[in-house]
Write an enzyme that holds these catalytic residues in place. Structure first.
Site, short mmCIF file in Angstrom:
data_model
loop_
_atom_site.label_atom_id
_atom_site.label_comp_id
_atom_site.label_asym_id
_atom_site.label_seq_id
_atom_site.Cartn_x
_atom_site.Cartn_y
_atom_site.Cartn_z
N GLY A 38 0.83 -1.19 0.00
CA GLY A 38 0.00 0.00 0.00
C GLY A 38 0.87 1.24 0.00
N GLY A 39 0.27 2.38 0.30
CA GLY A 39 1.00 3.64 0.26
C GLY A 39 2.06 3.76 1.33
CG MET A 40 2.96 3.55 6.02
SD MET A 40 1.97 3.64 7.52
CE MET A 40 1.00 5.09 7.16
CG ASP B 80 -7.08 6.11 4.94
OD1 ASP B 80 -7.91 6.60 4.15
OD2 ASP B 80 -6.11 5.42 4.56
#
Length: 560
Positions: A25-27, A138
């Site tokens: 994911g984005g992290m 989120d």
């Protein structure tokens, strides 16, 4: 979906042997592992470019600690982590089930009974998250996992670390635009109400298959969220009013998480019980497939401890790579936390698998993790060797040695140890103004506001901020507890409380609240908030407090 490891994937992480990649994911990336007892866990490893950002890393450490305090049957708590090593990671028990995003995209919208149970479970999870002083920020379909006994909300609070980084980095947008609240989209303070707005978004997605403000480029979606009304025409009539209240533009007009649970329970009064569980048959079958896939994998053998330097070179992976300070912090407490956390997750069919997924994106990537520590991860069994004879010992003699004359040895008197007064007299200080980005130290007499240290990141014993986010804070090694209404702000109450946090965000800050602060050096203080004056993005914002300090009042038996 589980995929084989690639060449750039680590074979192990801090003693957890990695068997598969779950997703990214984005992290960061998410990997599947197992505890020594065979329980599947997932571990999220932060991307290097984020790990190298000091601001992000500091915020991540704070948010992971906050997430570890969250418990509840519909949450998946973080149960292990290392946020200080060369590659930060955190872990939780694996959820054997698809994300809500993947389930709806594959099998279509949920029927009303399943949707009502879904929303009730998510709302109950939010009650626990908000009760621990955490805001999810989120909440979206890919952060909700579907298990046999109900949904699991994941990644709560962690996105705040990415949001903090986005303040100083171009190209970063925290949260997911299609599921943001208006105030979040405009960069205003994110309170618990943003999660309720996102819950309304999730309700619409679960029942009509798309966000109520439509799809498209993020700027266009955010504009509609801020300026237009949601399209709820396709929702079941029974859910339409509740969803509309969740999506109210003004945060104060949205229901609380408890009110959402109540409303969903009323919707379920006449819902028939299904022998096949709460999910539609096609989704239930997918949960079964997830279970059979994970339980059929051979458990990973714990990675063996390897000899080497105590502190590894940057970027090193594998067992024995934790810095000594981190290794000392891990141990029995983590194992107890793991057992407690996984005990809260209801047993899943066939294997009693505790549930959680970390990370994920809107492509339905799921992951969850957890784990415990054992001696193998620290390199050594903790035993003691027999002492070997000294090479300089004299040779034995054939002559008998004379019996030594008996001598009377006086009993050694125990050395007196100075004990702090268990109930020191309180020191009271009234009417202290603390401007935004100022802090106080309880060692000062009287405590006098001073600018925060380290470029704005030091907190002192008690500090106030009001810029993009409003919060009352203390140093990471200290503990704060927001007392409940009606609780007596006494020394005994402050000693007994264990609902620890380092930040109290804006929606919990109101005149009259009382906060217990326990410092690492042993002082205990009671902060009473008299007034908060806020001016957006202005250093003229301040709080006015009364302060009571009991110096050296923290006792070991009260802290553990």
């Amino acid at each position: 979906m589980l995929t084989p490891l690639a060449a750039d994937d680590p074979p192990s992480i801090a003693g957890y042997r990695i068997t598969h990649r779950v997703g990214a994911g984005g992290m960061g990336r998410v990997y599947l592992s197992h505890t020594p007892g065979g329980r599947p866990v997932a571990i999220k490893v932060i991307h290097p470019e984020l790990a190298s950002d000091p601001d992000f890393r500091q915020r991540l450490q704070q948010e992971v600690r906050a997430a570890q305090r969250v418990q509840g049957p519909y949450t998946a708590p973080v149960i292990d982590s290392d946020t200080e090593g060369p590659r930060p990671w955190f872990a939780a028990a694996y959820v054997a089930g698809p994300s809500l995003y993947a389930a709806v995209r594959t099998h279509g919208p949920l029927p009303l009974p399943a949707a009502a149970r879904l929303l009730a479970g998510i709302a109950e999870a939010l009650r626990g998250i908000h009760g621990a002083g955490v805001v999810h920020r989120d909440l979206k379909p890919s952060n909700v996992l579907l298990a046999q006994d109900g949904p699991r909300v994941i990644d709560f609070g962690i996105s705040r670390a990415l949001d903090f980084t986005s303040l100083t980095r171009s190209g970063f947008t925290a949260g997911t635009p299609a599921f943001m609240a208006p105030e979040q989209a405009m960069g205003q303070t994110a309170t618990a109400a943003v999660d309720i707005f996102s819950l309304g978004m999730v309700a619409a997605f679960a029942t009509i298959g798309s966000p109520p403000f439509g799809d498209g480029p993020p700027p266009a979606v955010l504009y509609r969220i801020v300026h237009e009304e949601p399209d709820l025409a396709g929702l079941p009539p029974a859910l339409r009013e509740l969803t509309a209240r969740c999506l109210a533009r003004e945060p104060a007009e949205r229901p609380t998480a408890a009110e959402v649970v109540e409303e969903c329970q009323r919707l379920l009064v006449d819902a028939p019980e299904s022998a096949d569980g709460w999910l539609p048959p096609a989704v239930a079958a997918e949960v079964e497939r997830h279970l059979s896939t994970v339980t059929s994998l051979p458990p990973a053998v714990p990675a063996p401890a390897a000899p080497g330097p105590a502190v590894p070179p940057p970027g090193a992976w594998g067992p024995g790579t934790l810095p000594p300070a981190t290794a000392q912090r891990r141990g029995r407490g983590r194992l107890v936390a793991f057992l407690l956390a996984t005990g809260l997750c209801a047993a899943l069919a066939g294997g009693a698998i505790g549930a959680m997924v970390l990370g994920g994106d809107d492509n339905g990537v799921e992951a969850g993790s957890g784990g415990d520590d054992d001696a193998d991860t620290r390199g050594g069994d903790g035993g003691q060797e027999e002492p070997s004879p000294s090479p300089t010992s004299p040779e034995p003699s054939d002559e008998p040695e004379p019996d030594p004359e008996p001598t009377e040895q006086p009993e050694p008197e125990p050395e007196p140890t100075e004990q702090p007064d268990p109930n020191p007299e309180p020191e009271d200080y009234a009417d202290i103004d603390i401007p935004a980005r100022y802090m106080i130290l309880f060692t000062d007499d009287p405590p006098t506001p001073r600018p925060v240290d380290n470029g704005g990141h030091g907190r002192g014993d008690f500090s106030y901020s009001y810029f993009t986010n409003s919060s009352l804070s203390t140093e990471p090694d200290n503990n704060m507890v927001l007392l409940e209404p009606g609780q007596d702000g006494s020394l005994d109450v402050c000693r007994a409380e264990t609902r620890f946090t380092n930040d109290i965000v804006s929606n919990y800050i109101s005149p009259g609240i009382q906060i217990c602060v326990t410092t690492a050096r042993g002082d205990i203080a009671l902060v009473t908030l008299n007034e908060r004056v806020t001016r957006t993005n202005s250093p003229s914002s301040y709080v006015n407090i009364d302060l009571t300090v009991w110096r050296s009042a923290s006792r070991p038996d009260a802290d553990n």
